[in-house]
Design an enzyme around this catalytic site. Sequence first.
Site, short mmCIF file in Angstrom:
data_model
loop_
_atom_site.label_atom_id
_atom_site.label_comp_id
_atom_site.label_asym_id
_atom_site.label_seq_id
_atom_site.Cartn_x
_atom_site.Cartn_y
_atom_site.Cartn_z
CE1 TYR A 1 -3.36 3.02 0.87
CE2 TYR A 1 -1.99 3.28 2.75
CZ TYR A 1 -2.81 3.75 1.93
OH TYR A 1 -3.52 4.94 2.00
CE LYS B 1 -3.61 5.44 -1.61
NZ LYS B 1 -4.40 6.00 -2.32
N1 LIG Z 1 -8.82 7.51 6.09
C1 LIG Z 1 -7.51 8.00 6.38
O1 LIG Z 1 -7.19 7.86 7.21
C2 LIG Z 1 -6.83 8.33 5.03
C3 LIG Z 1 -5.43 8.28 5.25
C4 LIG Z 1 -4.55 8.67 4.23
C5 LIG Z 1 -5.09 8.48 2.87
N2 LIG Z 1 -6.13 8.12 2.72
C6 LIG Z 1 -6.73 8.00 1.40
O2 LIG Z 1 -7.88 8.52 1.21
C7 LIG Z 1 -8.73 7.88 0.01
C8 LIG Z 1 -10.16 7.32 0.74
O3 LIG Z 1 -9.69 6.50 1.70
P1 LIG Z 1 -11.11 5.93 2.67
O4 LIG Z 1 -10.68 5.95 4.29
O5 LIG Z 1 -12.31 6.86 2.63
O6 LIG Z 1 -11.34 4.48 2.37
P2 LIG Z 1 -11.62 3.89 0.66
O7 LIG Z 1 -11.75 2.20 1.14
O8 LIG Z 1 -10.71 4.17 -0.27
O9 LIG Z 1 -13.24 4.24 0.30
C9 LIG Z 1 -13.29 5.39 -0.27
C10 LIG Z 1 -14.50 5.19 -1.38
O10 LIG Z 1 -13.81 4.42 -2.31
C11 LIG Z 1 -14.80 3.27 -2.53
N3 LIG Z 1 -14.15 1.91 -3.01
C12 LIG Z 1 -13.13 1.38 -2.27
N4 LIG Z 1 -12.67 0.27 -2.77
C13 LIG Z 1 -13.45 0.30 -4.08
C14 LIG Z 1 -13.43 -0.75 -5.00
N5 LIG Z 1 -12.61 -1.71 -5.12
N6 LIG Z 1 -14.06 -0.62 -6.03
C15 LIG Z 1 -15.02 0.52 -6.07
N7 LIG Z 1 -15.15 1.59 -5.25
C16 LIG Z 1 -14.47 1.29 -4.18
C17 LIG Z 1 -15.72 3.32 -1.55
O11 LIG Z 1 -16.99 2.81 -1.44
P3 LIG Z 1 -17.50 1.24 -1.50
O12 LIG Z 1 -16.76 0.63 -0.12
O13 LIG Z 1 -18.81 1.00 -1.19
O14 LIG Z 1 -16.74 0.44 -2.72
C18 LIG Z 1 -15.99 4.51 -0.91
O15 LIG Z 1 -16.74 5.38 -1.46
C19 LIG Z 1 -7.74 6.34 -0.21
O16 LIG Z 1 -7.25 6.80 -1.59
C20 LIG Z 1 -6.81 6.53 0.94
O17 LIG Z 1 -5.53 5.84 0.66
C21 LIG Z 1 -7.06 7.72 3.71
#
Ligand SMILES: NC(=O)c1ccc[n+]([C@@H]2O[C@H](COP(=O)([O-])OP(=O)(O)OC[C@H]3O[C@@H](n4cnc5c(N)ncnc54)[C@H](OP(=O)(O)O)[C@@H]3O)[C@@H](O)[C@H]2O)c1
Length: 265
Positions: A159, A163
Amino acid sequence: MVGRVDPDRYGPWALVVGGSEGVGAEFAEQLADAGLGVVLVARTEATLRETADRLRDRGAQVRTVAVDLLAADAGDRIAAVTDDLEVGLLILNAGANTYGHPFVGGDLARHTDVLTLNVVRQMELVHRYAAPMRERGRGGVILVGSLSGYVGSPHEGVYAASKAFSRVFAEGLWAELAPHGVDVVELVLGVTRTPAMARAGLDFDLPGLRVAEPRDVAAEGLEHLADGPVWVAGGNYPMAQKRSGFPRDRLVAGAAAAVAEMMGR
Ligand SMILES: NC(=O)c1ccc[n+]([C@@H]2O[C@H](COP(=O)([O-])OP(=O)(O)OC[C@H]3O[C@@H](n4cnc5c(N)ncnc54)[C@H](OP(=O)(O)O)[C@@H]3O)[C@@H](O)[C@H]2O)c1
Protein backbone atom coordinates in the site's frame (compact mmCIF):
# COMPACT_ATOMS: atom_id res chain seq x y z
CA MET A 1 -18.71 30.58 -9.56
CA VAL A 2 -20.19 29.12 -6.35
CA GLY A 3 -17.71 27.57 -3.92
CA ARG A 4 -14.16 26.69 -4.77
CA VAL A 5 -14.47 25.12 -8.21
CA ASP A 6 -15.06 26.94 -11.45
CA PRO A 7 -17.43 24.86 -13.64
CA ASP A 8 -16.12 26.62 -16.75
CA ARG A 9 -12.67 25.29 -15.98
CA TYR A 10 -13.43 21.89 -14.42
CA GLY A 11 -17.00 21.12 -15.54
CA PRO A 12 -19.55 20.45 -16.64
CA TRP A 13 -19.16 16.96 -15.11
CA ALA A 14 -16.88 15.53 -12.43
CA LEU A 15 -16.14 11.82 -12.09
CA VAL A 16 -15.53 10.90 -8.44
CA VAL A 17 -14.15 7.37 -8.23
CA GLY A 18 -14.82 6.28 -4.66
CA GLY A 19 -17.50 8.94 -4.27
CA SER A 20 -20.08 7.25 -2.07
CA GLU A 21 -18.76 8.08 1.40
CA GLY A 22 -16.01 9.82 3.36
CA VAL A 23 -13.73 12.19 1.47
CA GLY A 24 -15.21 11.16 -1.91
CA ALA A 25 -18.76 12.01 -0.88
CA GLU A 26 -17.55 15.36 0.47
CA PHE A 27 -15.84 16.13 -2.84
CA ALA A 28 -19.11 15.26 -4.58
CA GLU A 29 -21.24 17.51 -2.36
CA GLN A 30 -18.92 20.47 -2.76
CA LEU A 31 -18.80 19.97 -6.53
CA ALA A 32 -22.59 19.74 -6.68
CA ASP A 33 -22.80 23.00 -4.75
CA ALA A 34 -20.43 24.56 -7.27
CA GLY A 35 -22.83 23.61 -10.07
CA LEU A 36 -21.10 20.57 -11.58
CA GLY A 37 -22.85 17.33 -12.51
CA VAL A 38 -21.31 14.38 -10.68
CA VAL A 39 -20.74 10.74 -11.58
CA LEU A 40 -20.19 8.61 -8.48
CA VAL A 41 -18.37 5.26 -8.56
CA ALA A 42 -18.27 2.73 -5.69
CA ARG A 43 -19.17 -0.89 -4.96
CA THR A 44 -22.00 -0.55 -2.44
CA GLU A 45 -25.29 0.36 -4.11
CA ALA A 46 -27.01 1.54 -0.91
CA THR A 47 -24.41 4.18 0.00
CA LEU A 48 -24.10 5.22 -3.63
CA ARG A 49 -27.87 5.77 -3.77
CA GLU A 50 -27.94 7.72 -0.49
CA THR A 51 -25.17 10.04 -1.62
CA ALA A 52 -26.71 10.48 -5.06
CA ASP A 53 -30.05 11.41 -3.45
CA ARG A 54 -28.33 13.97 -1.22
CA LEU A 55 -26.69 15.57 -4.26
CA ARG A 56 -29.96 15.63 -6.22
CA ASP A 57 -31.61 17.33 -3.23
CA ARG A 58 -28.99 20.06 -3.68
CA GLY A 59 -30.07 20.43 -7.31
CA ALA A 60 -27.23 18.50 -8.99
CA GLN A 61 -27.36 16.13 -11.93
CA VAL A 62 -26.00 12.77 -10.79
CA ARG A 63 -25.18 9.39 -12.29
CA THR A 64 -23.89 6.36 -10.39
CA VAL A 65 -21.81 3.35 -11.34
CA ALA A 66 -21.81 0.38 -8.96
CA VAL A 67 -18.65 -1.48 -9.84
CA ASP A 68 -15.71 -3.12 -8.11
CA LEU A 69 -12.57 -1.44 -9.43
CA LEU A 70 -10.79 -4.78 -9.16
CA ALA A 71 -12.94 -6.10 -12.02
CA ALA A 72 -10.96 -6.16 -15.25
CA ASP A 73 -13.76 -4.37 -17.13
CA ALA A 74 -14.26 -1.65 -14.48
CA GLY A 75 -12.89 1.11 -16.73
CA ASP A 76 -15.19 0.12 -19.60
CA ARG A 77 -18.21 -0.02 -17.30
CA ILE A 78 -17.50 3.47 -16.00
CA ALA A 79 -16.94 4.73 -19.55
CA ALA A 80 -20.30 3.30 -20.64
CA VAL A 81 -21.97 5.70 -18.18
CA THR A 82 -19.82 8.74 -19.00
CA ASP A 83 -19.41 8.38 -22.78
CA ASP A 84 -21.96 11.09 -23.60
CA LEU A 85 -20.62 13.48 -20.92
CA GLU A 86 -17.83 16.03 -20.90
CA VAL A 87 -15.84 15.05 -17.82
CA GLY A 88 -13.71 18.04 -16.83
CA LEU A 89 -12.58 16.78 -13.44
CA LEU A 90 -11.39 13.30 -12.47
CA ILE A 91 -10.98 12.50 -8.79
CA LEU A 92 -9.47 9.13 -7.85
CA ASN A 93 -10.31 8.69 -4.19
CA ALA A 94 -10.89 4.93 -3.75
CA GLY A 95 -7.70 3.33 -2.55
CA ALA A 96 -7.37 2.67 1.18
CA ASN A 97 -5.30 -0.37 2.08
CA THR A 98 -7.25 -3.59 1.58
CA TYR A 99 -4.72 -6.06 2.92
CA GLY A 100 -2.73 -5.35 6.07
CA HIS A 101 -0.37 -8.30 6.26
CA PRO A 102 3.37 -8.96 6.26
CA PHE A 103 4.44 -9.31 2.63
CA VAL A 104 6.35 -12.57 2.88
CA GLY A 105 3.98 -15.36 3.81
CA GLY A 106 0.97 -13.28 2.80
CA ASP A 107 -1.48 -14.03 0.00
CA LEU A 108 0.22 -12.74 -3.14
CA ALA A 109 -3.12 -12.33 -4.94
CA ARG A 110 -4.39 -10.00 -2.20
CA HIS A 111 -1.14 -8.00 -2.24
CA THR A 112 -1.57 -7.72 -6.01
CA ASP A 113 -5.15 -6.44 -5.59
CA VAL A 114 -3.74 -3.42 -3.75
CA LEU A 115 -1.62 -2.60 -6.79
CA THR A 116 -4.49 -3.26 -9.21
CA LEU A 117 -6.69 -0.77 -7.37
CA ASN A 118 -4.10 1.91 -6.65
CA VAL A 119 -1.76 1.67 -9.62
CA VAL A 120 -3.31 -0.16 -12.58
CA ARG A 121 -6.82 1.34 -12.38
CA GLN A 122 -5.33 4.75 -11.60
CA MET A 123 -3.25 4.59 -14.77
CA GLU A 124 -6.18 3.34 -16.89
CA LEU A 125 -8.63 5.98 -15.68
CA VAL A 126 -6.19 8.86 -16.01
CA HIS A 127 -5.23 7.62 -19.47
CA ARG A 128 -8.88 7.55 -20.52
CA TYR A 129 -10.15 10.80 -18.99
CA ALA A 130 -7.14 13.12 -19.16
CA ALA A 131 -6.75 12.74 -22.95
CA PRO A 132 -9.94 14.67 -23.83
CA MET A 133 -9.06 17.25 -21.17
CA ARG A 134 -5.71 17.87 -22.85
CA GLU A 135 -7.48 18.26 -26.20
CA ARG A 136 -9.88 20.79 -24.70
CA GLY A 137 -7.03 22.63 -23.00
CA ARG A 138 -8.74 22.61 -19.61
CA GLY A 139 -9.62 20.28 -16.75
CA GLY A 140 -8.28 18.75 -13.57
CA VAL A 141 -7.12 15.50 -12.01
CA ILE A 142 -6.94 14.85 -8.27
CA LEU A 143 -5.22 11.67 -7.08
CA VAL A 144 -5.82 11.04 -3.39
CA GLY A 145 -2.56 10.04 -1.77
CA SER A 146 -1.29 9.34 1.70
CA LEU A 147 1.45 10.22 4.15
CA SER A 148 2.06 6.44 4.02
CA GLY A 149 3.50 7.02 0.56
CA TYR A 150 6.57 8.70 2.05
CA VAL A 151 7.91 5.76 4.05
CA GLY A 152 7.92 1.96 3.91
CA SER A 153 5.93 0.19 6.56
CA PRO A 154 5.52 -3.39 7.82
CA HIS A 155 2.05 -4.92 7.16
CA GLU A 156 1.33 -2.30 4.53
CA GLY A 157 4.45 -2.18 2.40
CA VAL A 158 2.57 -2.67 -0.88
CA TYR A 159 0.00 0.00 0.00
CA ALA A 160 2.72 2.47 1.00
CA ALA A 161 4.63 1.75 -2.21
CA SER A 162 1.45 2.22 -4.27
CA LYS A 163 0.95 5.65 -2.73
CA ALA A 164 4.58 6.54 -3.49
CA PHE A 165 3.83 5.52 -7.09
CA SER A 166 0.76 7.75 -7.13
CA ARG A 167 2.71 10.78 -5.92
CA VAL A 168 5.55 10.40 -8.39
CA PHE A 169 3.06 9.57 -11.17
CA ALA A 170 1.17 12.77 -10.33
CA GLU A 171 4.38 14.77 -10.61
CA GLY A 172 5.06 13.41 -14.08
CA LEU A 173 1.48 13.98 -15.19
CA TRP A 174 1.56 17.52 -13.86
CA ALA A 175 4.70 18.24 -15.87
CA GLU A 176 3.04 16.83 -19.00
CA LEU A 177 -0.43 18.30 -18.62
CA ALA A 178 -0.11 21.65 -16.83
CA PRO A 179 1.34 23.30 -19.97
CA HIS A 180 -1.84 22.15 -21.75
CA GLY A 181 -4.17 23.74 -19.19
CA VAL A 182 -4.93 20.58 -17.21
CA ASP A 183 -4.24 20.79 -13.47
CA VAL A 184 -2.95 17.69 -11.68
CA VAL A 185 -2.53 17.35 -7.94
CA GLU A 186 -1.68 14.52 -5.59
CA LEU A 187 -3.72 15.37 -2.48
CA VAL A 188 -1.76 13.79 0.36
CA LEU A 189 -3.89 12.88 3.38
CA GLY A 190 -2.90 11.98 6.91
CA VAL A 191 -5.29 10.17 9.23
CA THR A 192 -8.82 11.14 8.22
CA ARG A 193 -12.09 10.23 9.94
CA THR A 194 -13.61 8.14 7.13
CA PRO A 195 -16.15 5.31 7.49
CA ALA A 196 -13.63 2.90 5.93
CA MET A 197 -10.99 3.68 8.55
CA ALA A 198 -13.57 3.43 11.35
CA ARG A 199 -14.54 -0.03 10.03
CA ALA A 200 -10.84 -0.98 9.90
CA GLY A 201 -10.65 -0.28 13.65
CA LEU A 202 -8.37 2.75 13.56
CA ASP A 203 -8.27 4.44 16.97
CA PHE A 204 -9.03 8.09 16.18
CA ASP A 205 -8.84 8.97 19.90
CA LEU A 206 -5.17 8.16 20.44
CA PRO A 207 -3.61 11.02 22.40
CA GLY A 208 -1.65 13.34 20.16
CA LEU A 209 -3.03 11.90 16.91
CA ARG A 210 -3.85 14.54 14.29
CA VAL A 211 -7.18 13.54 12.72
CA ALA A 212 -8.62 15.42 9.74
CA GLU A 213 -12.29 15.62 8.79
CA PRO A 214 -13.33 14.49 5.28
CA ARG A 215 -15.16 17.75 4.59
CA ASP A 216 -12.09 19.83 5.39
CA VAL A 217 -9.59 17.85 3.32
CA ALA A 218 -11.98 17.70 0.35
CA ALA A 219 -12.38 21.47 0.52
CA GLU A 220 -8.62 21.91 0.78
CA GLY A 221 -8.08 19.67 -2.25
CA LEU A 222 -10.54 21.59 -4.39
CA GLU A 223 -9.12 24.90 -3.27
CA HIS A 224 -5.60 23.79 -4.23
CA LEU A 225 -6.40 21.96 -7.46
CA ALA A 226 -4.11 24.33 -9.33
CA ASP A 227 -1.31 24.09 -6.75
CA GLY A 228 0.11 20.74 -7.92
CA PRO A 229 1.87 18.54 -8.34
CA VAL A 230 1.61 17.70 -4.63
CA TRP A 231 -0.54 19.26 -1.92
CA VAL A 232 -0.23 17.93 1.63
CA ALA A 233 -3.56 18.48 3.39
CA GLY A 234 -4.56 18.87 7.02
CA GLY A 235 -1.45 20.61 8.28
CA ASN A 236 0.72 17.55 7.60
CA TYR A 237 3.36 19.21 5.49
CA PRO A 238 6.04 19.01 8.27
CA MET A 239 5.37 15.27 8.60
CA ALA A 240 5.69 14.74 4.84
CA GLN A 241 8.91 16.71 4.89
CA LYS A 242 10.26 14.70 7.82
CA ARG A 243 9.34 11.37 6.19
CA SER A 244 11.16 12.43 3.02
CA GLY A 245 14.45 12.77 4.92
CA PHE A 246 17.23 10.59 6.29
CA PRO A 247 18.36 8.38 7.95
CA ARG A 248 15.80 5.97 6.51
CA ASP A 249 16.22 3.24 9.17
CA ARG A 250 15.13 5.59 11.95
CA LEU A 251 12.22 6.98 9.93
CA VAL A 252 10.95 3.53 8.95
CA ALA A 253 11.15 2.28 12.54
CA GLY A 254 9.36 5.38 13.86
CA ALA A 255 6.55 5.15 11.30
CA ALA A 256 6.15 1.41 11.99
CA ALA A 257 5.68 2.05 15.70
CA ALA A 258 3.13 4.80 15.04
CA VAL A 259 1.05 2.62 12.68
CA ALA A 260 1.13 -0.33 15.10
CA GLU A 261 -0.19 1.90 17.90
CA MET A 262 -2.99 3.34 15.70
CA MET A 263 -4.12 -0.10 14.55
CA GLY A 264 -3.82 -1.61 18.06
CA ARG A 265 -1.17 -4.15 17.00
N1 LIG B 1 -8.87 7.62 5.94
C1 LIG B 1 -7.58 7.84 6.18
O1 LIG B 1 -7.12 7.91 7.34
C2 LIG B 1 -6.62 8.04 5.00
C3 LIG B 1 -5.31 8.39 5.26
C4 LIG B 1 -4.44 8.59 4.18
C5 LIG B 1 -4.90 8.44 2.89
N2 LIG B 1 -6.20 8.09 2.67
C6 LIG B 1 -6.65 7.90 1.29
O2 LIG B 1 -7.93 8.47 1.13
C7 LIG B 1 -8.68 7.74 0.16
C8 LIG B 1 -10.04 7.38 0.72
O3 LIG B 1 -9.87 6.51 1.80
P1 LIG B 1 -11.07 5.95 2.69
O4 LIG B 1 -10.54 5.83 4.08
O5 LIG B 1 -12.29 6.77 2.50
O6 LIG B 1 -11.32 4.46 2.17
P2 LIG B 1 -11.64 3.76 0.74
O7 LIG B 1 -11.81 2.30 1.01
O8 LIG B 1 -10.62 4.12 -0.25
O9 LIG B 1 -13.12 4.26 0.36
C9 LIG B 1 -13.39 5.42 -0.31
C10 LIG B 1 -14.45 5.22 -1.39
O10 LIG B 1 -13.98 4.31 -2.37
C11 LIG B 1 -14.94 3.26 -2.63
N3 LIG B 1 -14.17 2.04 -2.95
C12 LIG B 1 -13.25 1.43 -2.17
N4 LIG B 1 -12.78 0.33 -2.78
C13 LIG B 1 -13.41 0.24 -3.98
C14 LIG B 1 -13.37 -0.69 -5.06
N5 LIG B 1 -12.61 -1.78 -5.02
N6 LIG B 1 -14.17 -0.47 -6.11
C15 LIG B 1 -14.97 0.61 -6.17
N7 LIG B 1 -15.06 1.53 -5.19
C16 LIG B 1 -14.29 1.34 -4.10
C17 LIG B 1 -15.74 3.20 -1.33
O11 LIG B 1 -17.05 2.66 -1.48
P3 LIG B 1 -17.33 1.07 -1.42
O12 LIG B 1 -16.60 0.56 -0.21
O13 LIG B 1 -18.82 0.95 -1.33
O14 LIG B 1 -16.81 0.52 -2.69
C18 LIG B 1 -15.80 4.67 -0.94
O15 LIG B 1 -16.79 5.34 -1.69
C19 LIG B 1 -7.81 6.51 -0.20
O16 LIG B 1 -7.13 6.75 -1.42
C20 LIG B 1 -6.84 6.42 0.96
O17 LIG B 1 -5.61 5.81 0.59
C21 LIG B 1 -7.07 7.87 3.69
